[in-house]
Scaffold this motif. Structure first.
Motif, PDB file in Angstrom:
ATOM      1  N   GLN A   1      15.611   1.946  -0.137  1.00 37.86           N
ATOM      2  CA  GLN A   1      16.111   2.553  -1.046  1.00 37.86           C
ATOM      3  C   GLN A   1      15.394   3.556  -0.532  1.00 37.86           C
ATOM      4  O   GLN A   1      14.269   4.152  -0.033  1.00 37.86           O
ATOM      5  CB  GLN A   1      15.335   2.383  -2.201  1.00 37.86           C
ATOM      6  CG  GLN A   1      15.827   4.033  -3.280  1.00 37.86           C
ATOM      7  CD  GLN A   1      16.398   3.423  -4.756  1.00 37.86           C
ATOM      8  OE1 GLN A   1      16.289   2.353  -4.404  1.00 37.86           O
ATOM      9  NE2 GLN A   1      16.175   4.132  -6.322  1.00 37.86           N
ATOM     10  N   ARG A   2      15.871   5.283  -0.414  1.00 37.20           N
ATOM     11  CA  ARG A   2      15.598   6.456  -0.070  1.00 37.20           C
ATOM     12  C   ARG A   2      15.601   7.735  -0.710  1.00 37.20           C
ATOM     13  O   ARG A   2      17.564   7.910  -0.571  1.00 37.20           O
ATOM     14  CB  ARG A   2      15.676   6.789   1.616  1.00 37.20           C
ATOM     15  CG  ARG A   2      14.737   7.651   1.851  1.00 37.20           C
ATOM     16  CD  ARG A   2      15.126   7.667   3.261  1.00 37.20           C
ATOM     17  NE  ARG A   2      16.266   8.040   3.809  1.00 37.20           N
ATOM     18  CZ  ARG A   2      16.665   8.898   4.233  1.00 37.20           C
ATOM     19  NH1 ARG A   2      16.511  10.169   5.222  1.00 37.20           N
ATOM     20  NH2 ARG A   2      18.034   8.819   5.147  1.00 37.20           N
ATOM     21  N   ASP A   3      14.785   8.065  -1.915  1.00 37.77           N
ATOM     22  CA  ASP A   3      15.794   8.974  -3.188  1.00 37.77           C
ATOM     23  C   ASP A   3      13.962   9.381  -3.462  1.00 37.77           C
ATOM     24  O   ASP A   3      13.304   9.070  -3.400  1.00 37.77           O
ATOM     25  CB  ASP A   3      16.357   8.784  -3.615  1.00 37.77           C
ATOM     26  CG  ASP A   3      16.466   7.511  -4.808  1.00 37.77           C
ATOM     27  OD1 ASP A   3      15.564   7.114  -4.868  1.00 37.77           O
ATOM     28  OD2 ASP A   3      17.342   6.507  -4.742  1.00 37.77           O
ATOM     29  N   GLN A   4      14.890  10.300  -4.267  1.00 42.70           N
ATOM     30  CA  GLN A   4      13.323  10.657  -5.486  1.00 42.70           C
ATOM     31  C   GLN A   4      12.852   9.853  -6.254  1.00 42.70           C
ATOM     32  O   GLN A   4      11.571   9.854  -6.449  1.00 42.70           O
ATOM     33  CB  GLN A   4      13.877  11.779  -5.982  1.00 42.70           C
ATOM     34  CG  GLN A   4      14.355  13.596  -5.224  1.00 42.70           C
ATOM     35  CD  GLN A   4      13.302  13.748  -4.441  1.00 42.70           C
ATOM     36  OE1 GLN A   4      12.689  13.131  -3.572  1.00 42.70           O
ATOM     37  NE2 GLN A   4      12.524  14.705  -4.693  1.00 42.70           N
ATOM     38  N   THR A   5      13.373   8.518  -6.149  1.00 41.13           N
ATOM     39  CA  THR A   5      12.328   7.826  -7.166  1.00 41.13           C
ATOM     40  C   THR A   5      11.780   6.600  -6.272  1.00 41.13           C
ATOM     41  O   THR A   5      10.525   6.604  -6.787  1.00 41.13           O
ATOM     42  CB  THR A   5      14.056   6.979  -7.894  1.00 41.13           C
ATOM     43  OG1 THR A   5      14.860   7.212  -8.773  1.00 41.13           O
ATOM     44  CG2 THR A   5      13.097   6.338  -8.198  1.00 41.13           C
ATOM     45  N   ALA A   6      12.198   6.271  -5.091  1.00 37.52           N
ATOM     46  CA  ALA A   6      12.030   5.747  -4.333  1.00 37.52           C
ATOM     47  C   ALA A   6      11.691   5.624  -3.155  1.00 37.52           C
ATOM     48  O   ALA A   6      13.488   5.548  -2.902  1.00 37.52           O
ATOM     49  CB  ALA A   6      11.005   3.783  -5.016  1.00 37.52           C
ATOM     50  N   HIS A   7      11.134   5.291  -2.450  1.00 39.69           N
ATOM     51  CA  HIS A   7      11.263   4.808  -1.305  1.00 39.69           C
ATOM     52  C   HIS A   7      10.708   3.434  -0.611  1.00 39.69           C
ATOM     53  O   HIS A   7       9.720   3.256  -1.237  1.00 39.69           O
ATOM     54  CB  HIS A   7      10.416   5.848  -0.130  1.00 39.69           C
ATOM     55  CG  HIS A   7      10.856   7.076   0.022  1.00 39.69           C
ATOM     56  ND1 HIS A   7       9.933   7.344   0.464  1.00 39.69           N
ATOM     57  CD2 HIS A   7      11.159   8.226  -0.920  1.00 39.69           C
ATOM     58  CE1 HIS A   7       9.965   9.586   0.272  1.00 39.69           C
ATOM     59  NE2 HIS A   7      11.356   9.377  -0.311  1.00 39.69           N
ATOM     60  N   VAL A   8      11.404   2.615   0.002  1.00 36.62           N
ATOM     61  CA  VAL A   8      11.216   1.386   0.109  1.00 36.62           C
ATOM     62  C   VAL A   8      12.077   0.206   1.241  1.00 36.62           C
ATOM     63  O   VAL A   8      13.371   1.077   1.361  1.00 36.62           O
ATOM     64  CB  VAL A   8      12.125   0.159  -1.576  1.00 36.62           C
ATOM     65  CG1 VAL A   8      12.068  -1.398  -1.368  1.00 36.62           C
ATOM     66  CG2 VAL A   8      12.000   0.908  -2.476  1.00 36.62           C
ATOM     67  N   VAL A   9      11.175  -0.050   2.012  1.00 36.64           N
ATOM     68  CA  VAL A   9      10.970  -0.494   2.928  1.00 36.64           C
ATOM     69  C   VAL A   9      10.747  -2.036   3.460  1.00 36.64           C
ATOM     70  O   VAL A   9       9.534  -2.383   2.856  1.00 36.64           O
ATOM     71  CB  VAL A   9      10.093  -0.070   4.412  1.00 36.64           C
ATOM     72  CG1 VAL A   9      10.527  -0.383   6.023  1.00 36.64           C
ATOM     73  CG2 VAL A   9      10.643   1.680   4.336  1.00 36.64           C
TER      74      VAL A   9
END
Length: 676
Positions: free
Chosen positions: A553-561
Motif C-alpha cells: 500500500q502506498r497512499d495517504q493512509t499507509a505505506h506498507v512494504v
C-alpha cells in the motif's frame, strides 16, 4: 582585556614558570591573576551564566594546578583559591544536582575540570575530601536520564543541548566526564554505577551514529559539515571500560567498551591499548543493525562499514539549528534525509562525497524540498532559527535490532520565505543493504520554484550517474545504486556555485546529483525508489532482473512494504489502517509503525512504535517528561505472548486478538507471539 587574553597570558607564564623555572614568568603570573581579581574575576562577583564563561577560563584552572605550590606559598593564597572555587561554581555541588537542571552539557564540558581542580586545591585534606565527595555526588546525580528536552542524557542514549539531540557538544563532554572517571577510578570518589551505566549508553549511541568518527548532516546541529569524535573522546571509552564491568557479566573491566576502544584507536599504541590486548581483547567490528533515536527523530542503519542517517522532526524535535553565523542554509536537514556514509579510510563525510564547496543546500539526499535560490533559503530570522514541525509522526522503528524503518508527516512552518501548505508523507524501509523509499501527498502552492525529492548529491569522482543508458537505474559514484519505480528522474554532473554556511561567500565544486521532479505547486505528488548500498556485482545483477520487495500500500493512509528476502512486512500507518487483505493485521491505529517477521514455527516477532515523545509543554526546552501512549492493534487469529511483558497485553476477541501496547520515549516495543 578579554577572558581569552587573561587565559592566554596565565597559560604562557605558568608553563614558562613550571617547565623552565623562570622566576620572572612566575611573578608575571601573579601580576595577571591580581589584575583579573581586581577587574572582577573574584569571589562573590556577579558572574551571570558562568558555564558560558567556562569556555574562556578552562586553562586558568589547569595553570592554577601547575602553579599550586607557588599559590599555596603566596600571601594572596586565599583570594586565589576562593576565586577559583567561586567561578567553577563548586558551591553548587554541596547538594545533589537538581533533576530539572538544564544545559548540563555546557556545565560538564566547561566547568567539570574547573570544579575538580578547585576541590583538589583545598590545602586542608579534610576540606578536600569533603569537596570531592560533594562533587562526585553532584556529578553522579547530574548523569541521571533527564526528562523532556532539557540538557543531559536521554533514555535512548542521545545527549541533549539547546533543547535537541546534539553530537557536536557530546564529544568534548564525554571526554571530560571520562577523564573524571579515570581520575577517581578506585577511590571513594568514583561515580555511582548507575551514573556510569548512563554514560555508557551515551558512548554506545555515539559509537552507533558515528562513522568512523563523524556523524551525518541531519544530526549535525549548526555545524553541517563539521564535528567528530576526538582522541580524548576515544580515550574515554577506555576510561569508562576500566571503571568496572557495566555489562553485568562480572568481569574486572567492561570488555565490550574495551573492544570498541581498540576499534576506534585503530593502530595507535597507548598504555590502555596494550593492557586490553594483553587481556585478550580484539577490536570490535563496526556496529551492525538498526538503531532507534527518536529523541532526535532519527534512525541509524548499518551494515559492513557503511552507515545511513535518517532524520525528521516533530513538535518536540527541531529540524535544524541555525544561528546568526552558522548553518544559514540548513533548513532542510530533517526533511526526511537519507544520507549514506560508507567511503574513505577511515569512512568520513568527505570520503563519502559530502563537502561544502559547491554544495547545493536544497539537495540533501532523501529530502523532499522546494528548490529555492539561496537568498530565499537563507534563514529569514537574523538570529536563531530552530523550527519545529506542526506534526508529531516522525521517527524510526526497528525489528530485532537488525532491520528498521523511518516514517514522517512532513509539514513546513509558516515563516517568511517558507511555504506553510507544503506537506508530504515519507517513509524508508531498511532491510539488509536495501532501502525502499516511498512518498505520497506531496503538495504545496509554491508556483515559483520546483519541488524535488533528492536521490543523491555527491562530489563528482569521475563516475557517471546513469547505469548504462538506463534513466531509472542510477549510481552515486560511491558504490550505491538507485532504482526509480515511480517519478520523473533528473540527473546531472555539474560545476555548482553555492554559498558558505557561515560567511555566505561563494563556494564552487563539481557534483554528481539525481532527483525526482514533482514540478511547481505539486498536488498529491508521489515517488518510489529503491537504494542498494554497496551491492556486489552478482547482487546488483540479480536485483536488476527481479524485484526483491512488494509495495502492499502506498497512499495517504499507509505505506506498507513486504521484503521477500527477510520475509518482514513493515507498516507506516499515517491514519487508521484497515487493510483489505493482510496476512496478520486487521487494524493498526493512526501514527503507528509496525514491523512483523517470522520467528520459527507458528511464531511471529512484532514491533510496535509511536515515535511521538508526547511531551505536554511546547517550549524551547521543557522538563515535562515523555508521557505513555496506548496503541491497540487487531490481529487475525488467536495469539499468545511467548514471554509476559508489562507494557503488552493480549485479549482474545472471537477468532481475533487485540494487542494493547504502551509506548513511551519513542521506543519500539517488541514481542514474540505464538499462534494459539
Amino acid at each position: 582585556m578579554s577572558w581569552n587574553d587573561i587565559e592566554t597570558m596565565l597559560s604562557g607564564f605558568a608553563y614558562d614558570a613550571y617547565y623552565n623555572r623562570n622566576e620572572t614568568s612566575k611573578k608575571n603570573y601573579f601580576t595577571v591573576f591580581d589584575y583579573a581579581i581586581d577587574q572582577g574575576f573574584a569571589y562573590g562577583s556577579g558572574m551571570g551564566t558562568n558555564h558560558h564563561y567556562g569556555y574562556q577560563v578552562r586553562k586558568i584552572y589547569t595553570t592554577a594546578w601547575l602553579m599550586r605550590d607557588a599559590i599555596y606559598k603566596h600571601p594572596h593564597r586565599d583570594a586565589y583559591l576562593s576565586t577559583l572555587r567561586f567561578w567553577a561554581a563548586l558551591q553548587e555541588t554541596r547538594q545533589p544536582c537538581s533533576p530539572t537542571r538544564d544545559e548540563l552539557l555546557d556545565s560538564w564540558h566547561t566547568l567539570l575540570m574547573a570544579k575538580f581542580i578547585s576541590a583538589m586545591m583545598f590545602p586542608d585534606a579534610r576540606e578536600q575530601a569533603q569537596a570531592l565527595s560533594g562533587l562526585s555526588r553532584w556529578l553522579s546525580s547530574s548523569l541521571r536520564y533527564t526528562p523532556g528536552t532539557i540538557g543531559g542524557i536521554k533514555v535512548d542514549g542521545t545527549t541533549f543541548h539547546h533543547g535537541g539531540f546534539y553530537p557536536g557538544y557530546t564529544t568534548g563532554v564525554l571526554a571530560t566526564v571520562g577523564e573524571y572517571i579515570a581520575f577517581t577510578n578506585g577511590t571513594s570518589f568514583e561515580l555511582t554505577e548507575d551514573a556510569r551505566k548512563h554514560m555508557k549508553s551515551a558512548f554506545i549511541a555515539m559509537r552507533n551514529y558515528c562513522n568512523f568518527y563523524e556523524w551525518g548532516i541531519g544530526i549535525s546541529g549548526r555545524h553541517p559539515f563539521g564535528g567528530k569524535m576526538g582522541s580524548d573522546d576515544i580515550e574515554a571509552f577506555a576510561n569508562i571500560a576500566l571503571s568496572g564491568d557495566l555489562s553485568g557479566q562480572g568481569n574486572t573491566f567492561d570488555r565490550g567498551l574495551a573492544a570498541d576502544y581498540l576499534r576506534l584507536i585503530r593502530n595507535s599504541d597507548t598504555p590502555n591499548a596494550r593492557f586490553f590486548k594483553k587481556e585478550g581483547i580484539q577490536p570490535a567490528q563496526a556496529p551492525q543493525g538498526f538503531f532507534v533515536y527518536n529523541y532526535g527523530s532519527a534512525g541509524i542503519f548499518r551494515r559492513a562499514d557503511w552507515m545511513v542517517t535518517l532524520k525528521g522532526y516533530t513538535t518536540d524535535v527541531w529540524g535544524a539549528e541555525i544561528y546568526t553565523k552558522d548553518n544559514r542554509y540548513g533548513r532542510y536537514q530533517s526533511y526526511g534525509s537519507v544520507q549514506i556514509m560508507g567511503k574513505g579510510s577511515p569512512v568520513s563525510r568527505a570520503g563519502s562525497g559530502f563537502v561544502q564547496e559547491g554544495w547545493d543546500w536544497n539537495r540533501l539526499p532523501g529530502t523532499t524540498t522546494i528548490h529555492l535560490p539561496f537568498d530565499l533559503l537563507d534563514s529569514p530570522l537574523k538570529g536563531t532559527t530552530m523550527a519545529r514541525s506542526k506534526e508529531n509522526f516522525s521517527g524510526s522503528s526497528s525489528l530485532d535490532g537488525k532491520n528498521g524503518m523511518f516514517a514522517m508527516k512532513l509539514s513546513e512552518r509558516d515563516y517568511e520565505n517558507f511555504t506553510p501548505d507544503f506537506v508530504a508523507r515519507k517513509s524508508v524501509f531498511c532491510f539488509d543493504n536495501r532501502m525502499v523509499c516511498l512518498g505520497t501527498g506531496i503538495s504545496n502552492s509554491n508556483a515559483d520554484y520546483p519541488t524535488e525529492t533528492t536521490l543523491f548529491q555527491t562530489k563528482y569522482n569521475g563516475k557517471e550517474p546513469k547505469v548504462g543508458e538506463d534513466n531509472y537505474w542510477l549510481h552515486d559514484g560511491y558504490d550505491n545504486y538507485y532504482h526509480v519505480v515511480d517519478g520523473t528522474v533528473r540527473s546531472q554532473v555539474a560545476d555548482q556555485e553555492s554559498r558558505h554556511e557561515k560567511t555566505r561567500e561563494v563556494t564552487k565544486g563539481k557534483f554528481s546529483s539525481a532527483w525526482i521532479e514533482h514540478g511547481k505547486a505539486p498536488k498529491d505528488g508521489t515517488y518510489e525508489y529503491m537504494v542498494l548500498i554497496q551491492p556486489s556485482a552478482s547482487e546488483l545483477d540479480e536485483l536488476r532482473k527481479t524485484s526483491v520487495y512488494e509495495v502492499l500500500q502506498r497512499d495517504q493512509t499507509a505505506h506498507v512494504v513486504f521484503d521477500r528476502k527477510t520475509e518482514i512486512t513493515a507498516y507506516a500507518a499515517f491514519e487508521n489502517y484497515h487493510p483489505a487483505s493482510d496476512r496478520i493485521f486487521i487494524a493498526i491505529p493512526a501514527e503507528t509503525m509496525v514491523m512483523a517477521g517470522k520467528e520459527g514455527e507458528g511464531m511471529i516477532r512484532i514491533s510496535v512504535c509511536d515515535p511521538n515523545l508526547n511531551i505536554a509543554e511546547k517550549t524551547y526546552t521543557t522538563k515535562e517528561p515523555s508521557r505513555p501512549i496506548t496503541k491497540k492493534v487487531l490481529l487475525k487469529g488467536r495469539w499468545t505472548l511467548k514471554n509476559p511483558q508489562e507494557n503488552v497485553r493480549l485479549e482474545q476477541q472471537g477468532n481475533n486478538t487485540q494487542l494493547t501496547v504502551v509506548c513511551q520515549h519513542g521506543q519500539p516495543v517488541e514481542m514474540v507471539m505464538q499462534s494459539d
